[in-house]
Enzyme design. Structure first.
Site, PDB file in Angstrom:
ATOM      1  N   ASN A   1       0.810  -1.221   0.000  1.00 20.84           N
ATOM      2  CA  ASN A   1       0.000   0.000   0.000  1.00 20.84           C
ATOM      3  C   ASN A   1       0.839   1.264   0.000  1.00 20.84           C
ATOM      4  O   ASN A   1       0.304   2.360  -0.191  1.00 20.84           O
ATOM      5  CB  ASN A   1      -0.958   0.006   1.193  1.00 20.84           C
ATOM      6  CG  ASN A   1      -2.173  -0.871   0.957  1.00 20.84           C
ATOM      7  OD1 ASN A   1      -2.348  -1.420  -0.118  1.00 20.84           O
ATOM      8  ND2 ASN A   1      -3.013  -1.009   1.965  1.00 20.84           N
ATOM      9  N   TYR A   2       2.148   1.127   0.234  1.00 16.94           N
ATOM     10  CA  TYR A   2       3.081   2.231   0.015  1.00 16.94           C
ATOM     11  C   TYR A   2       3.914   1.883  -1.216  1.00 16.94           C
ATOM     12  O   TYR A   2       5.128   1.799  -1.170  1.00 16.94           O
ATOM     13  CB  TYR A   2       3.991   2.436   1.229  1.00 16.94           C
ATOM     14  CG  TYR A   2       3.300   3.039   2.435  1.00 16.94           C
ATOM     15  CD1 TYR A   2       2.012   3.549   2.351  1.00 16.94           C
ATOM     16  CD2 TYR A   2       3.927   3.102   3.669  1.00 16.94           C
ATOM     17  CE1 TYR A   2       1.369   4.098   3.443  1.00 16.94           C
ATOM     18  CE2 TYR A   2       3.297   3.660   4.779  1.00 16.94           C
ATOM     19  CZ  TYR A   2       2.017   4.155   4.653  1.00 16.94           C
ATOM     20  OH  TYR A   2       1.395   4.701   5.747  1.00 16.94           O
ATOM     21  N   ARG A   3       3.219   1.686  -2.301  1.00 16.73           N
ATOM     22  CA  ARG A   3       3.846   1.171  -3.521  1.00 16.73           C
ATOM     23  C   ARG A   3       5.048   2.019  -3.933  1.00 16.73           C
ATOM     24  O   ARG A   3       5.014   3.248  -3.866  1.00 16.73           O
ATOM     25  CB  ARG A   3       2.837   1.150  -4.661  1.00 16.73           C
ATOM     26  CG  ARG A   3       3.340   0.377  -5.871  1.00 16.73           C
ATOM     27  CD  ARG A   3       2.396   0.510  -7.038  1.00 16.73           C
ATOM     28  NE  ARG A   3       1.062   0.007  -6.770  1.00 16.73           N
ATOM     29  CZ  ARG A   3       0.728  -1.272  -6.831  1.00 16.73           C
ATOM     30  NH1 ARG A   3       1.641  -2.186  -7.103  1.00 16.73           N
ATOM     31  NH2 ARG A   3      -0.523  -1.646  -6.611  1.00 16.73           N
TER      32      ARG A   3
END
Length: 553
Positions: free
Chosen positions: A483-485
């Site tokens: 989700n913190y790509r």
């Protein structure tokens, strides 16, 4: 006859507008795609309201409405051939069927918070399926569950649960505009993480459209696919329409505190060092983060100066007396006082942590528009398994002075508690026992895309800080969070298949040993790789091993 003529005129206008906008795909394929869609929508009115072409007056506003990183909203950013805003599952099924039939890639957008813009940007001809109309939240207080459609935001989930009960909630994030479609499927962490784990740990059913356009629930999709979409990134496997979540209890009163310390004070660095040793061992009802930013300050002589400020944010699931007692035993060095603390209900805490005024209107959580103007940004993340020396901490934090005041952020978020009890293979998210905390690096800037040198300077800053930390964080692999790509970690090939070995470079950072199982699931449910992006899970030929990879399903 008149109704039919009106439909034909409307349909012709849509086609004509699309013909004027070509992104490497032929006009013929555009027309065929729209005609394919029209055959699967119930009527012309529905079709017109749910589809936006580049010549539609609302196209740009709809496209930009949930782009949360302006890095990917410039004129040079590739745009979709059209935007589809389905209002039911059949519209999603039709979009998958027609996209597959006519060779267009799909990008699925829930809240638009993908850090690298992959939910709304592609270098090949594509359409966006924007789930904004699928946003219902149906809460069952008796069963302590809720069905949440994938286009709902975290803020809407919190608000709708609180409407029904002040003693139930869900362990998700703090940014109220984040869409649950991506947030839940990537893991989803927040201030209840040490007590209950991740959002994905509490998903008990899901509804999804697969690469064949079939509607599936947990029973019909099977446990392998259900496992994969809870932390492995659902966009690699299909389009999630809704999640069934298990709610968790929260007390009537919780306590928060925010304590600032000046890093120039000698004791502050020792305080941070002490935090490293105890934050993952606190009672699971207590979570304390610490963030670092530069701020403008005035010294005793009235001189202006820039300092690094350390901000300790505490959340305790209980009343202030319980927090003070616990802090006196576990972390007296912080010197927390009763005056630093505020007692609130859980939903008031959610509202405040979302950036709204203390004890403000809770309906703010339903507002999908960010409170302030957005700046372009780049983030990176690390996991820490051993305490970092004071010298290294001081060196990396001093790097904040290299950027404009308040633009750089380094934040420590603690692990332990429930996170250490859940096996790393329970869902694809692997970062469990053994992690003390994670480090979040972020840089934002005001310069536009035309100031290429300035933008590159900011990007170089966050990358160089990340590189400096290499010896002091997790290894083999160096952990990352989906989700913190972060596309700096590696990407799939633009053309042709991506080997297991190549994809493992970034895949194992996100998923550890779970990456192998994700590839197995992908190969089984989407062998032709219809659902793909720069960091989607790749399928491999089956059975056996070929010369380009080293994976045996």
């Amino acid at each position: 006859k008149m109704k039919y003529s009106a439909y034909c005129s409307l349909f012709l206008c849509i086609i004509v507008s699309l013909l004027s906008f070509s992104l490497r795909a032929s006009a013929h394929s555009h027309e065929d795609f729209l005609q394919c869609l029209s055959h699967h929508f119930s009527n012309s009115t529905t079709f017109a309201k749910l589809i936006y072409t580049p010549n539609d007056p609302s196209y740009i506003s709809v496209l930009n409405s949930t782009i949360r990183n302006p890095r990917f909203s410039s004129l040079s950013t590739p745009k979709p051939l059209l935007i589809i805003t389905p209002s039911n599952s059949s519209h999603v099924q039709a979009s998958v069927y027609c996209s597959k039939k006519h060779g267009l890639q799909i990008r699925t957008r829930s809240g638009g918070h993908d850090y690298e813009g992959l939910s709304y940007v592609s270098e090949v001809p594509f359409v966006i399926i924007d789930l904004r109309n699928l946003n219902s939240v149906i809460v069952d207080v008796h069963e302590k569950t809720a069905w949440v459609e994938a286009g709902a935001t975290i803020g809407e989930v919190y608000y709708r649960i609180a409407e029904k009960s002040g003693n139930l909630s869900f362990p998700a994030g703090v940014c109220h505009t984040v869409g649950v479609g991506g947030h839940f499927s990537g893991g989803g962490y927040g201030f209840l993480m040490r007590k209950y784990g991740l959002a994905a740990d509490h998903i008990i059913d899901a509804q999804l459209v697969n690469a064949e356009g079939k509607f599936l629930d947990r029973e019909s999709m099977g446990e392998d696919l259900f496992w994969a979409i809870r932390g492995g990134g659902a966009a690699s496997f299909g389009i999630v329409l809704a999640w069934k979540i298990r709610l968790v209890p929260v007390p009537s009163t919780v306590t928060i505190s925010i304590v600032d310390r000046n890093l120039e004070q000698n004791e502050t660095l020792k305080l941070v060092n002490r935090w490293q040793s105890v934050a993952d061992k606190f009672d699971e009802d207590l979570l304390i983060t610490v963030g670092f930013q530069t701020v403008n300050s005035t010294d005793r002589e009235g001189n202006n100066k820039t300092i690094i400020q350390a901000t300790f944010v505490s959340l305790f699931l209980g009343k202030v007396d319980g927090l003070l007692s616990l802090m006196e035993k576990s972390f007296p060095e912080l010197g927390l006082k009763r005056g630093d603390c505020i007692e609130l209900s859980w939903i008031e805490v959610v509202h405040y942590f979302a950036g709204f005024p203390l004890r403000g209107e809770l309906e703010d959580l339903l507002n999908r528009t960010p409170q302030e103007g957005l700046s372009p940004f780049k983030t990176k993340l690390d996991y820490v398994t051993k305490p970092i020396s004071e010298k290294v901490l001081e060196t990396v934090l001093q790097r904040l002075y290299e950027e404009e005041v308040g633009k750089g952020l380094i934040q420590f978020f603690p692990y332990g508690g429930k996170m250490s009890e859940i096996p790393e293979s329970e869902i694809p998210f692997p970062h469990r026992a053994g992690n003390l905390y994670k480090i979040f690096y972020r840089i934002e800037w005001d310069e536009g895309e035309r100031d290429v040198k300035a933008v590159e300077r900011h990007l170089d800053w966050v990358r160089s800080v990340y590189n400096y930390m290499t010896p002091y964080v997790s290894k083999n692999p160096r952990g990352a969070y989906l989700n913190y790509r972060d596309l700096d970690l590696g990407t799939n090939n633009d053309k042709g298949p991506t080997s297991y070995a190549q994809a493992s470079i970034w895949g194992k950072k996100y998923f550890g040993s779970n990456f192998k199982r994700l590839v197995h699931v992908k190969t089984k449910v989407d062998p032709k790789n219809f659902f793909r992006n720069e960091q989607s899970i790749p399928p491999v030929p089956s059975p056996g091993v070929n010369k380009n990879n080293n994976y045996t399903p």
